[in-house]
Motif scaffolding. Structure first.
Motif, PDB file in Angstrom:
ATOM      1  N   LEU A  50       8.646  -0.571   1.502  1.00 47.36           N
ATOM      2  CA  LEU A  50       7.464   0.119   2.024  1.00 47.36           C
ATOM      3  C   LEU A  50       7.286  -0.180   3.518  1.00 47.36           C
ATOM      4  O   LEU A  50       6.960   0.707   4.308  1.00 47.36           O
ATOM      5  N   LEU A  53       9.690   1.935   5.419  1.00 48.24           N
ATOM      6  CA  LEU A  53       9.179   3.311   5.531  1.00 48.24           C
ATOM      7  C   LEU A  53       8.142   3.407   6.639  1.00 48.24           C
ATOM      8  O   LEU A  53       8.163   4.320   7.466  1.00 48.24           O
ATOM      9  N   ALA A  54       7.215   2.445   6.650  1.00 47.58           N
ATOM     10  CA  ALA A  54       6.164   2.439   7.675  1.00 47.58           C
ATOM     11  C   ALA A  54       6.781   2.365   9.060  1.00 47.58           C
ATOM     12  O   ALA A  54       6.370   3.076   9.984  1.00 47.58           O
ATOM     13  N   LEU A  66      -1.761   0.049   6.627  1.00 47.70           N
ATOM     14  CA  LEU A  66      -0.650  -0.758   6.127  1.00 47.70           C
ATOM     15  C   LEU A  66      -1.041  -1.413   4.796  1.00 47.70           C
ATOM     16  O   LEU A  66      -0.252  -1.466   3.857  1.00 47.70           O
ATOM     17  N   LEU A  69      -0.931   1.115   2.113  1.00 52.44           N
ATOM     18  CA  LEU A  69       0.465   1.354   1.742  1.00 52.44           C
ATOM     19  C   LEU A  69       1.004   0.245   0.839  1.00 52.44           C
ATOM     20  O   LEU A  69       1.529   0.493  -0.248  1.00 52.44           O
ATOM     21  N   ALA A  72       0.254  -0.311  -2.911  1.00 51.94           N
ATOM     22  CA  ALA A  72       0.904   0.554  -3.905  1.00 51.94           C
ATOM     23  C   ALA A  72       1.927  -0.245  -4.701  1.00 51.94           C
ATOM     24  O   ALA A  72       2.182   0.044  -5.866  1.00 51.94           O
TER      25      ALA A  72
ATOM     26  N   ALA B  72       0.089   5.468  -7.457  1.00 52.14           N
ATOM     27  CA  ALA B  72       0.723   4.726  -6.361  1.00 52.14           C
ATOM     28  C   ALA B  72       1.457   5.682  -5.427  1.00 52.14           C
ATOM     29  O   ALA B  72       1.586   5.419  -4.232  1.00 52.14           O
ATOM     30  N   ARG B  75      -0.764   7.113  -2.748  1.00 53.25           N
ATOM     31  CA  ARG B  75      -1.214   6.004  -1.926  1.00 53.25           C
ATOM     32  C   ARG B  75      -0.199   5.745  -0.809  1.00 53.25           C
ATOM     33  O   ARG B  75      -0.556   5.490   0.335  1.00 53.25           O
ATOM     34  N   ILE B  76       1.075   5.839  -1.162  1.00 52.77           N
ATOM     35  CA  ILE B  76       2.141   5.625  -0.186  1.00 52.77           C
ATOM     36  C   ILE B  76       2.157   6.763   0.837  1.00 52.77           C
ATOM     37  O   ILE B  76       2.134   6.534   2.042  1.00 52.77           O
ATOM     38  N   ALA B  79      -1.018   6.839   3.203  1.00 51.38           N
ATOM     39  CA  ALA B  79      -1.061   5.750   4.190  1.00 51.38           C
ATOM     40  C   ALA B  79      -0.062   6.024   5.309  1.00 51.38           C
ATOM     41  O   ALA B  79      -0.373   5.858   6.498  1.00 51.38           O
ATOM     42  N   LEU B  80       1.141   6.456   4.934  1.00 50.94           N
ATOM     43  CA  LEU B  80       2.160   6.753   5.945  1.00 50.94           C
ATOM     44  C   LEU B  80       1.707   7.906   6.845  1.00 50.94           C
ATOM     45  O   LEU B  80       1.898   7.865   8.065  1.00 50.94           O
ATOM     46  N   MET B  83      -0.843   6.669   9.311  1.00 47.13           N
ATOM     47  CA  MET B  83      -0.166   5.900  10.374  1.00 47.13           C
ATOM     48  C   MET B  83       0.470   6.841  11.390  1.00 47.13           C
ATOM     49  O   MET B  83       0.383   6.626  12.599  1.00 47.13           O
TER      50      MET B  83
END
Lengths: 421, 421
Positions: A50, A53-54, A66, A69, A72, B72, B75-76, B79-80, B83
């Motif tokens: 994760l 990915l960020a 963050l 993220l 999750a 989940a 959620r990923i 959040a991404l 960002m």
């Protein structure tokens, strides 16, 4: 009926097979007549994936998003674990940090727990279910936002729940059999410690023992939670981390164990004017970087020059920024130069028994001397002696000290790979 | 200042690059002076991967834990996406379904929205931020548990937020340019529809057009939300799905489009006694299976035998269970036999204009007859005519009908791959 909190790290729930294995263990604990609360980390490398990915999206990911993220990760592992337990015929319910009442401050990425209100967890137990709680995460009431607790967060979640629920024991499952008298990869003769005080455990953790996070041990000590560090790969009894009450007599060996750490570097500020307030000035400057300073040693000044040297250790990752801030303030402090050394190793000997036992440091220094290992810095607390040596001699140093204090066991320790968060 | 709700499906946020591309579009919309709320699905195949993990753990995953697991995914992605938007200098905040006030009933896996209280979303907009909301998920007040909305859930989330926030438009981003007069993969000459009523859109969606989910269109119609279906791969204007008020004159073409569906099968109950109540008896039995029955046709009985045949279509996936329940009740109903045919295709011609325009069905049947395509079943509503043909003639049927009603355009449509949820 006992109430047991069990914490499983990422390596214990790395894939579907591991999750099923852990589920079986949990159901056995429940069937044995215990109430069970399980705290679980994210699966294996999920957190790193994760973060990766960020990073692909932006190198400037901020705290709130963050945390959204990363949380999750536990959501996935806890839901899968609850499913696995239910498929064995045992009722289970999973809860996020927020649902489990882990209330924190608003500091994203390294939030502190300010309150624990595990009403839904208690209700689940009363209904006969196993409660699964996401480690590492909490909730801030002021902002209504999800937070994460930072490194070692899942251990801290487990201890905090154990304290709030008045659990009989908090079991921390890991990939080794418990806390050892030294790192078994360095000292094959290292013995598993059956029982250790939380004070000693704190010093060992601070000195580089990776099996438990300082913060979780600190929390356990403050709230009187008994920890049981054990392996999720077998049913052996592990290490009990206990909190003897004042005046309670605990039959303690003099020395609990030896820890070592190769992650630190040493900075020496050379030629500091030996006048009052200089040390304070230097460490006020260093403190602006938030670096974690460990050992600090000031040499006696030679009367002739009126100058002294001040050395301190810090994580290598903090080295560059501390050097920069000191260099920026060179004129103001009035030192000569800076030396940076990242080839050091730190050894710590820990034991509550050394309080009342003279000669421990003499024995330590003698053992190192006889092995031809040079000591560069020394620092002591009531229950710990730390020395800095060259990095390439540290493993040998740990072995000779381990032997000198009669810590060597008869069996060779079993080690599995990987650690969670 | 307009308030725009934008919904991006899984294929629009499949990887870090796609997320950055979508972020750029969102920031442009914001910079143009609009308030923007974004609803996002899980990245690409995330949901399938999570389902696969659940299956590895147990084939018996239950609603509550499965919903905890699947949520989940958004959620990923949310959040991404937040960002990515922030890294472009635009403030953004992501919210789970629960945080965004998507209140549902407790039916895990296919929850219905019962209330929308998007206070935090409104606050974020008032603070100048873009609000990112997880699609597909909600929260049940009674149990305190997380729920998911089922198929098409993200579209429904977007429409529900648009209604609650009184948005000017709800943009549904997809991988095609909008709603077409027919599937461009079948009819290369299919034209993008510029404007369609929600009533027509409902019929097209029900007849197999995949671009929008029935449920979201239904919600938009009931709450007067204008939808704009468009591509996330270009800036072309897509299709507006509008809700003309009673008596409002909308210049409508007679026919909006042609849809086809190969996912259905036909069951014929042969030799049913032609006495009152038999159809009711049969469909009461079928209803116990929860199968979605679509077209129903009963032939005129021949006086000589006193028997009739009843045919109906249903999703192939429901075929086996419906056959079984009918067979189990054969004696009670008194029919001769069952026929199962999964080689059928369904074609639907949709248009609000056909209400007042005679001869539409005659023209449809003539076109099919001239192409040598046999019609097996017919069913009509006020604004739709559906026919069943052999599966292997359905594409040709769509093409000849499309041409017969002068729907063929001049440009050939562009098609991208993949769909979200």
């Amino acid at each position: 009926m006992s109430l047991i909190v069990q914490k499983y790290g990422g390596s214990s729930v790395a894939d579907a097979e591991s999750i099923k294995r852990v589920a079986k263990r949990i159901v056995e604990t429940r069937k044995a007549g215990n109430e069970v609360v399980v705290v679980v980390s994210a699966m294996g490398d999920t957190t790193d994936e994760l973060l990766d990915l960020a990073n692909q999206v932006t190198p400037l990911a901020t705290g709130r998003e963050l945390d959204m993220l990363l949380t999750a990760g536990e959501r996935i592992s806890m839901a899968l674990l609850a499913m696995a337990i239910k498929s064995l015929g045992q009722e289970a319910r999973s809860y996020t940090g927020s649902q489990a009442g882990l209330i924190t401050d608003a500091k994203h990425g390294s939030a502190r727990i300010v309150d624990v209100t595990p009403k839904r967890v208690r209700d689940a137990l009363d209904a006969g279910a196993v409660a699964i709680v996401a480690g590492f995460q909490g909730f801030n009431r002021g902002t209504g936002d999800i937070t994460t607790l930072g490194r070692g967060g899942s251990d801290t979640t487990a201890v905090a729940l154990a304290a709030a629920l008045d659990a009989d024991v908090c079991e921390i499952y890991t990939d080794v059999d418990g806390v050892f008298t030294a790192d078994p990869r360095v000292v094959p003769a290292a013995r598993k410690i059956d029982r250790i005080t939380s004070e000693e455990m704190l010093e060992l953790a601070a000195a580089g023992a990776k099996v438990l996070y300082i913060r979780a041990v600190e929390y356990a000590r403050r709230h009187g939670v008994t920890l049981h560090v054990r392996s999720s790969f077998n049913n052996n009894v592990g290490t009990l981390v206990v909190n003897p009450k004042d005046g309670e007599s605990v039959e303690e060996p003099i020395i609990a164990g030896v820890a070592s750490d190769l992650s630190e570097a040493k900075i020496t500020v050379v030629g500091v004017p030996d006048v009052p307030g200089k040390a304070a000035q230097i460490f006020t400057i260093v403190a602006t970087t938030d670096a974690n300073i460990d050992m600090i040693v000031q040499n006696v000044s030679t009367a002739a020059t009126g100058l002294t040297d001040i050395s301190f250790t810090l994580p290598k990752s903090d080295g560059a920024k501390v050097l920069k801030v000191l260099e920026d303030n060179k004129a103001q402090v009035g030192f000569h130069s800076l030396q940076y050394d990242d080839q050091i190793g730190k050894l710590a000997l820990v034991g509550a028994g050394m309080r009342t036992n003279a000669g421990v440091s003499a024995k330590l220094f003698t053992a190192l001397f006889e092995a031809g290992i040079n000591i560069e810095m020394i620092s002591t607390s009531e229950i710990r002696i730390s020395v800095v040596t060259r990095a390439d001699t540290i493993n040998e140093a740990v072995r000779v000290v381990h032997r000198a204090f009669d810590l060597d066991g008869e069996e060779v320790a079993q080690v599995h790979g990987g650690t969670g968060r």
